[in-house]
Enzyme design. Structure first.
Site, PDB file in Angstrom:
ATOM      1  N   LYS A  89      39.515  38.944  44.033  1.00  0.00           N
ATOM      2  CA  LYS A  89      38.453  39.489  45.177  1.00  0.00           C
ATOM      3  C   LYS A  89      38.188  38.193  46.214  1.00  0.00           C
ATOM      4  CE  LYS A  89      41.815  42.734  44.260  1.00  0.00           C
ATOM      5  NZ  LYS A  89      43.408  43.168  45.024  1.00  0.00           N
ATOM      6  N   GLU A 111      39.187  49.876  50.430  1.00  0.00           N
ATOM      7  CA  GLU A 111      39.427  51.116  49.504  1.00  0.00           C
ATOM      8  C   GLU A 111      39.169  49.690  48.304  1.00  0.00           C
ATOM      9  OE1 GLU A 111      40.996  48.240  50.992  1.00  0.00           O
ATOM     10  OE2 GLU A 111      41.955  47.415  49.742  1.00  0.00           O
ATOM     11  N   SER A 378      43.178  36.559  37.133  1.00  0.00           N
ATOM     12  CA  SER A 378      42.635  37.547  38.035  1.00  0.00           C
ATOM     13  C   SER A 378      41.357  38.017  37.836  1.00  0.00           C
ATOM     14  CB  SER A 378      44.188  37.408  38.929  1.00  0.00           C
ATOM     15  OG  SER A 378      44.263  39.356  38.158  1.00  0.00           O
TER      16      SER A 378
HETATM   17  C1  PLP Z   1      41.091  41.412  38.494  1.00  0.00           C
HETATM   18  C2  PLP Z   1      42.414  41.950  39.486  1.00  0.00           C
HETATM   19  N1  PLP Z   1      43.570  41.575  39.107  1.00  0.00           N
HETATM   20  C3  PLP Z   1      44.876  41.992  39.966  1.00  0.00           C
HETATM   21  C4  PLP Z   1      44.535  42.850  40.981  1.00  0.00           C
HETATM   22  C5  PLP Z   1      46.118  43.440  41.637  1.00  0.00           C
HETATM   23  O1  PLP Z   1      45.514  43.233  42.581  1.00  0.00           O
HETATM   24  P1  PLP Z   1      46.544  41.924  43.462  1.00  0.00           P
HETATM   25  O2  PLP Z   1      48.033  42.564  43.568  1.00  0.00           O
HETATM   26  O3  PLP Z   1      46.029  41.961  45.054  1.00  0.00           O
HETATM   27  O4  PLP Z   1      46.027  40.248  43.408  1.00  0.00           O
HETATM   28  C6  PLP Z   1      42.968  43.585  40.823  1.00  0.00           C
HETATM   29  C7  PLP Z   1      42.925  44.479  41.861  1.00  0.00           C
HETATM   30  O5  PLP Z   1      41.797  45.261  41.527  1.00  0.00           O
HETATM   31  C8  PLP Z   1      42.261  42.903  40.059  1.00  0.00           C
HETATM   32  O6  PLP Z   1      41.126  43.398  40.238  1.00  0.00           O
END
Ligand code: PLP
Length: 392
Positions: A89, A111, A378
């Site tokens: 993020k 948000e 992620s």
């Molecule tokens: C570690 C992590 N992975 C994935 C996501 C999912 O979001 P996005 O699909 O936009 O990557 C989030 C959302 O808060 C997150 O904190």
């Protein structure tokens, strides 16, 4: 054809469905962003903060013990969990805050679901000395108390949202309401490739660095492109960040993993692309979980960051055109994935990412030996350990 087109459409998806007060602002933002993305000084400034502050490039790590466990797969992990604040993020919030500064905005709103986007927004706001307000569902505040504390430490005001399901969708509704009333001084940092045009484009551009790096790193290590890319999909920003640089590499398969929650045959899931018909929410047309009257259905996932009834319009387009495939993994399997990576590699993943790790078991059964995969890791699981402790 350029994606999105000039009106912000990805085929039939995307667009700009907003009240009149926001329309002028969005058109202005689109103009400013299009100029900035071609501006070398802006690109250099963004690259500087990604490298010096956030910690890019992130490693592409060959997970040998995990690969051995899965037998047929050779798994590389794109380590977005190693970034400052612990998730992908931060790439997007640094990008958007630089746009906000250039537009002379003094107040940031955002948000958040899992809290990672809220922490990233509060971090970027602290870095540049801007006022910051974060909207967060009361249910997510309960699940992610550690992140709430982090946001407050960083100087942000966290406003609990008690309407609806008290999760991400409701937080986004409140943030949009705030934005409409404070449009002049406020910049709304949206946390995923969702919302009205130009947000899905802008967030994709700021996250695309993930795939650009991963493609180069994989080529250097393997001298070919991977067979599959796999990433979890809430709104879709980490998945799009990885996928985008490989869009034209037709031999590279793309798999997005949604949350099947308590099961696709229940109403308690967040599998928007697997189950949702097309609809409009938060200013954009895309797949959307709806009840039989077309009302937005409450989403569920053990992972707060996947608990969103909508999905970015570009993913809806990828699914419709067959460029990417979307699957769903339930809460139980995600917890298994969480433990699997922790024990096999010494890496505690975010619960969102744990869905992808669980899906690798299914992919391994269908694959022939030596199949190569890049998994977008992620985020890290520090934020989830309290919750997991109660679940296992
Ligand atoms: C570690 C992590 N992975 C994935 C996501 C999912 O979001 P996005 O699909 O936009 O990557 C989030 C959302 O808060 C997150 O904190």
């Amino acid at each position: 054809m350029a994606l999105p087109d000039k009106q912000g459409h990805f085929g039939e998806f995307g667009g700009r469905y907003v009240p009149e007060t926001l329309m002028t602002l969005l058109i202005d933002l689109e103009k400013q962003f299009n100029a900035l993305r071609r501006n070398k000084a802006f690109r250099d400034e963004f690259a500087f903060y990604l490298k010096e502050y956030a910690g890019r490039p992130t490693n592409l790590y060959l997970a040998e013990r995990l690969s051995r466990h899965l037998r047929t797969l050779k798994v590389y992990l794109k380590r977005e969990d190693l970034l400052h604040t612990g998730a992908h993020k931060i790439n997007n919030t640094l990008g958007q805050i630089l746009v906000a500064r250039r537009m002379g905005k003094t107040r940031i709103i955002a948000e958040t679901g899992a809290g990672q986007h809220g922490v990233a927004a509060a971090t970027a706001a602290a870095l540049f000395g801007l006022e910051c307000v974060i909207y967060m569902g009361a249910e997510d505040i309960r699940r992610q108390s550690l992140n709430v504390f982090r946001m407050k430490l960083l100087g942000a005001k966290v406003i609990p949202v008690t309407s609806g399901s008290q999760t991400l969708k409701d937080a986004m509704n409140e943030a949009i309401r705030d934005w409409v009333t404070h449009v002049r001084e406020t910049f709304y940092i949206i946390g995923s490739v969702a919302g009205p045009h130009p947000y899905p484009l802008m967030v994709r551009e700021f996250q695309a660095v993930i795939g650009v790096e991963a493609r180069k790193q994989f080529l250097a290590k393997e001298r070919k492109l991977p067979d599959h890319l796999v990433a979890c999909v809430g709104g879709g920003s980490n998945a799009m960040g990885l996928f985008h640089a490989f869009y034209k590499d037709k031999g590279v398969g793309m798999i997005g993993v949604e949350a099947a929650g308590k099961g696709l045959n229940t109403h308690e899931h967040s599998a928007t692309l697997s189950k949702g018909p097309v609809g409009v929410m938060h200013g954009s047309k895309s797949n959307l979980l709806q009840d039989k009257d077309g009302q937005v259905q409450v989403a569920h996932s053990v992972a707060a960051g996947l608990d969103y009834p909508g999905v970015g319009p570009e993913h809806a387009y990828y699914q419709k055109t067959g460029r990417a495939q979307y699957v769903a993994v339930d809460d139980k399997a995600a917890i298994r994935g969480f433990k699997m990576l922790s024990r096999l590699e010494g890496i505690i993943p975010a619960l969102e990412t744990a869905h992808v790790l669980a899906y690798l078991e299914t992919l391994a059964r269908k694959s022939k030996k030596g199949t190569t995969v890049i998994v977008n890791l992620s985020g890290r699981g520090d934020k989830d350990v309290n919750q997991i402790q109660q679940l296992i």
